[in-house]
Motif scaffolding. Structure first.
Motif, PDB file in Angstrom:
ATOM      1  N   GLU A  46      20.008 -10.238 -13.700  1.00 16.61           N
ATOM      2  CA  GLU A  46      19.189 -10.369 -14.900  1.00 16.61           C
ATOM      3  C   GLU A  46      18.790  -8.974 -15.356  1.00 16.61           C
ATOM      4  O   GLU A  46      18.500  -8.104 -14.538  1.00 16.61           O
ATOM      5  N   PHE A  92      10.208 -14.810 -16.379  1.00 15.47           N
ATOM      6  CA  PHE A  92      11.448 -14.110 -16.665  1.00 15.47           C
ATOM      7  C   PHE A  92      12.669 -14.974 -16.385  1.00 15.47           C
ATOM      8  O   PHE A  92      13.749 -14.489 -16.156  1.00 15.47           O
ATOM      9  N   THR A 101      16.598 -10.281 -21.183  1.00 17.73           N
ATOM     10  CA  THR A 101      15.254 -10.752 -21.494  1.00 17.73           C
ATOM     11  C   THR A 101      14.493  -9.575 -22.070  1.00 17.73           C
ATOM     12  O   THR A 101      14.423  -8.520 -21.444  1.00 17.73           O
ATOM     13  N   ILE A 119      16.123  -6.991 -17.743  1.00 17.26           N
ATOM     14  CA  ILE A 119      14.858  -7.102 -18.467  1.00 17.26           C
ATOM     15  C   ILE A 119      14.659  -5.790 -19.214  1.00 17.26           C
ATOM     16  O   ILE A 119      14.648  -4.721 -18.614  1.00 17.26           O
TER      17      ILE A 119
END
Length: 88
Positions: free
Chosen positions: A64, A10, A86, A66
């Motif tokens: 981040e 990731f 992501t 995801i």
């Protein structure tokens, strides 16, 4: 001394000791059978649910984001503004 993440799938990177990163995970893979279609493609005030979810993760301070897609993944990616998330 540095700490290494074991799983780099990731985009995890080498961090200095004491540094914290937070990842937020948005589960948007459902078919939405009872809802009538994928909820990720539904809108509220002109904004897709999936986009709103990513914005909330960013606002919460997640380094981040995801996004887990399943049903209608291609449509969600084409219609959504997943920014630098992501997608899995």
């Amino acid at each position: 001394m540095t700490t290494h993440f074991a799983d780099r799938s990731f985009g995890a990177e080498v961090l200095e000791r004491g540094t914290k990163r937070i990842a937020g995970v948005l589960l948007a893979a459902g078919e939405g059978r009872r809802f009538g279609g994928p909820k990720a493609l539904a809108t509220l005030d002109g904004e897709l649910f999936v986009d709103r979810g990513v914005e909330l993760l960013i606002a919460a301070g997640c380094d981040e984001q995801i996004v887990v897609l399943g049903a209608a993944a291609d449509e969600v990616q084409a219609a959504g503004n997943l920014r630098s998330s992501t997608v899995v």
